[in-house]
Design a protein around this motif. Structure first.
Motif, PDB file in Angstrom:
ATOM      1  N   ASP A  58       0.814  -1.219   0.000  1.00  0.00           N
ATOM      2  CA  ASP A  58       0.000   0.000   0.000  1.00  0.00           C
ATOM      3  C   ASP A  58       0.850   1.272   0.000  1.00  0.00           C
ATOM      4  O   ASP A  58       0.370   2.356   0.325  1.00  0.00           O
ATOM      5  N   ASP A  59       2.116   1.134  -0.354  1.00  0.00           N
ATOM      6  CA  ASP A  59       3.017   2.281  -0.534  1.00  0.00           C
ATOM      7  C   ASP A  59       3.790   2.018  -1.820  1.00  0.00           C
ATOM      8  O   ASP A  59       4.723   1.216  -1.851  1.00  0.00           O
ATOM      9  N   LEU A  60       3.368   2.670  -2.899  1.00  0.00           N
ATOM     10  CA  LEU A  60       3.902   2.372  -4.229  1.00  0.00           C
ATOM     11  C   LEU A  60       4.685   3.551  -4.797  1.00  0.00           C
ATOM     12  O   LEU A  60       4.320   4.703  -4.591  1.00  0.00           O
ATOM     13  N   VAL A  61       5.760   3.235  -5.509  1.00  0.00           N
ATOM     14  CA  VAL A  61       6.506   4.253  -6.247  1.00  0.00           C
ATOM     15  C   VAL A  61       6.585   3.805  -7.706  1.00  0.00           C
ATOM     16  O   VAL A  61       7.108   2.737  -8.010  1.00  0.00           O
ATOM     17  N   THR A  62       6.028   4.620  -8.592  1.00  0.00           N
ATOM     18  CA  THR A  62       6.127   4.345 -10.019  1.00  0.00           C
ATOM     19  C   THR A  62       6.626   5.587 -10.731  1.00  0.00           C
ATOM     20  O   THR A  62       6.449   6.712 -10.262  1.00  0.00           O
ATOM     21  N   THR A  77      11.258  12.293 -15.711  1.00  0.00           N
ATOM     22  CA  THR A  77      10.475  11.244 -15.052  1.00  0.00           C
ATOM     23  C   THR A  77      10.090  11.730 -13.665  1.00  0.00           C
ATOM     24  O   THR A  77      10.942  12.200 -12.904  1.00  0.00           O
ATOM     25  N   LEU A  78       8.818  11.640 -13.353  1.00  0.00           N
ATOM     26  CA  LEU A  78       8.323  12.008 -12.031  1.00  0.00           C
ATOM     27  C   LEU A  78       8.159  10.745 -11.200  1.00  0.00           C
ATOM     28  O   LEU A  78       7.536   9.776 -11.653  1.00  0.00           O
ATOM     29  N   ALA A  79       8.723  10.741 -10.011  1.00  0.00           N
ATOM     30  CA  ALA A  79       8.588   9.592  -9.111  1.00  0.00           C
ATOM     31  C   ALA A  79       7.301   9.759  -8.307  1.00  0.00           C
ATOM     32  O   ALA A  79       7.238  10.539  -7.363  1.00  0.00           O
ATOM     33  N   ILE A  80       6.272   9.048  -8.722  1.00  0.00           N
ATOM     34  CA  ILE A  80       4.949   9.203  -8.118  1.00  0.00           C
ATOM     35  C   ILE A  80       4.774   8.183  -6.989  1.00  0.00           C
ATOM     36  O   ILE A  80       4.850   6.973  -7.203  1.00  0.00           O
TER      37      ILE A  80
END
Length: 495
Positions: free
Chosen positions: A322-326, A348-351
């Motif tokens: 439940d803690d994602l980085v894309t 690139t944005l680290a979302i």
């Protein structure tokens, strides 16, 4: 950002730009929704905002004071690409394009047209070198450019593309090549390949627009501003108060040293030096695309926000996290001088997002919207510098910040008009060496087609795994549009 937004809106108000094109430009740049009826209101709002004073005036000063140099600095993103290319010497950063031509093709005219474009744009004559212990870019006055003309068989098109797309040597300009294959007296295929270190998708659009003009005998607007000017402006911008505020924003998003979200691969990454891309496609029906756009319009979100939020729901269920980085690709052309320039602007944005089974999808979609709006407002900060700073904080030197990339392709190549010559694009995805474990491309074209492509490394995944993920993505998308008030836990996701 505010300066170019206001510039686009003023173009609409003056009648120089229609609302549909303006909305598309704003969506490409900022994932920004422009209502059909609020252009004047938006201009008034922009006039009351504090414009980024480091933008236009500083850029004009750079052009006025610019002097020709032997070597010029690079952007952080270019340095990352350079390092990758020197280490792997692969095709991961190649940008190929293929067009079928039918009619009376003038081979000499095509060659002369491309030569003129290369002469017009410094980026197309740029090479990269080690100078006094630092990598720099060099603009070559004369570029040894000519297209390669050969004869071939249309049945061998896939083999022709594979043999054409090959690694570039970055210290040898031009980092752009063209091959014209003659099938018969009226049928040709035009193969183009350019390295990402000097270009991006929007640059290809600019290049092909100029090709169309020049081939038809129309002289394009004189190019006075070049990529090296942008690089100087950008590097100064990062040191400004505004640039430092954007750094502060991104460091706060990762103040706990959080690194990438690891995917569940079928095969171990250990010992793999090169990824081979494979891809799986799905094309949505036109009426379903209309339904998605209506859903977005009704809920005040963009298609990008919807599609990314669904990808995060897929990852949440697949990975149990439940803690994602894309990664999210953005165009990066936030000053108007850069909008029609050839060069490498993409960032690139680290979302970082937080799906949870106890959240309603509609609430999660709105959280995603806020995250993306904030990210786009701070998109100028370089992803590669952010990665280095987080690595230093987490004391993990060899881990990437992202393993999966999401790209919404709103920038159309558009139709190429070359007089009586019929031009048809090659629509299949051209596979190169891969950069990410898994990449999702959404193609939203002006022809009202909507496609999704899952691009994966065959060294890491079985095809059946990616088929399952693609099918579940489509299933989740359909469910959330039908029942957005449902809890994430209550959706039928078979992973």
């Amino acid at each position: 950002m505010k300066e170019v937004r206001r510039y686009i809106l003023e173009q609409v108000a003056s009648g120089s730009l229609d609302k549909e094109k303006a909305a598309k430009m704003l969506m490409e740049l900022y994932d920004y929704v422009l209502s059909e009826d609020n252009v004047k209101e938006e201009i008034n709002i922009s006039e009351t905002e504090d414009l980024d004073k480091s933008n236009h005036s500083d850029f004009e000063d750079i052009i006025k004071d610019s002097q020709e140099k032997e070597y010029y600095p690079m952007l952080p993103s270019q340095k990352m690409i350079l390092l990758h290319q020197f280490m792997k010497r692969d095709t991961a950063y190649n940008i190929p394009r293929v067009l079928f031509l039918e009619g009376d093709v003038d081979e000499e005219k095509i060659n002369d047209t491309f030569k003129t474009i290369v002469e017009r744009h410094h980026a197309l004559r740029t090479s990269f070198h080690l100078h006094h212990g630092e990598y720099m870019q060099k603009i070559n006055r004369v570029s040894d450019f000519s297209i390669e003309s050969v004869e071939g068989d249309e049945k061998n098109i896939e083999d022709d593309i594979r043999s054409f797309v090959r690694s570039f040597q970055l210290d040898k300009a031009p980092l752009f090549r063209v091959r014209l294959i003659k099938y018969d007296s009226k049928k040709y295929v035009l193969l183009m390949d350019i390295h990402h270190i000097i270009s991006d998708r929007k640059s290809i659009v600019v290049l092909m627009n100029e090709f169309q003009q020049l081939y038809q005998g129309i002289e394009p607007v004189k190019t006075e501003v070049h990529y090296e000017h942008y690089v100087e402006w950008y590097n100064n911008f990062l040191k400004s108060d505004i640039g430092l505020s954007k750094e502060k924003y991104w460091l706060e998003q990762f103040d706990d040293g959080k690194m990438s979200t690891e995917l569940k691969t079928d095969f171990s990454k250990e010992g793999i030096r090169k990824y081979t891309e494979k891809s799986l496609y799905h094309e949505f029906q036109d009426d379903y695309r209309d339904k998605l756009l209506q859903f977005c319009s009704s809920n005040g979100v963009t298609l990008n926000m919807l599609m990314l939020s669904v990808y995060h729901v897929l990852l949440w269920k697949w990975l149990g996290k439940d803690d994602l980085v894309t990664g999210l690709s953005c165009q990066g052309r936030t000053i108007k001088e850069a909008y029609n320039m050839i060069g490498m602007f993409v960032n690139t944005l680290a979302i970082r997002n937080y799906p949870s089974g106890e959240k309603k999808y509609f609430d999660f979609l709105n959280e995603t919207k806020e995250i993306l709006l904030n990210a786009y407002s701070n998109q100028e900060y370089p992803f590669d510098v952010l990665t280095d700073k987080i690595r230093q904080k987490s004391k993990i030197k060899d881990k990437s910040l992202i393993n999966t990339l999401f790209i919404m392709q709103n920038t159309d190549y558009g139709e190429l008009e070359l007089g009586d010559i019929r031009v048809k694009p090659y629509h299949d995805y051209i596979e190169t060496d891969g950069r990410f474990d898994l990449q999702i491309n959404i193609f939203n074209s002006s022809e009202k087609h909507l496609n999704i492509c899952f691009i994966y490394s065959k060294e890491l995944f079985k095809e059946e795994t990616i088929k399952t993920l693609l099918n579940e993505y489509i299933s989740i998308l359909k469910q959330v549009v039908e029942e957005p008030e449902k809890l994430l836990n209550n959706f039928d996701i078979n992973l």
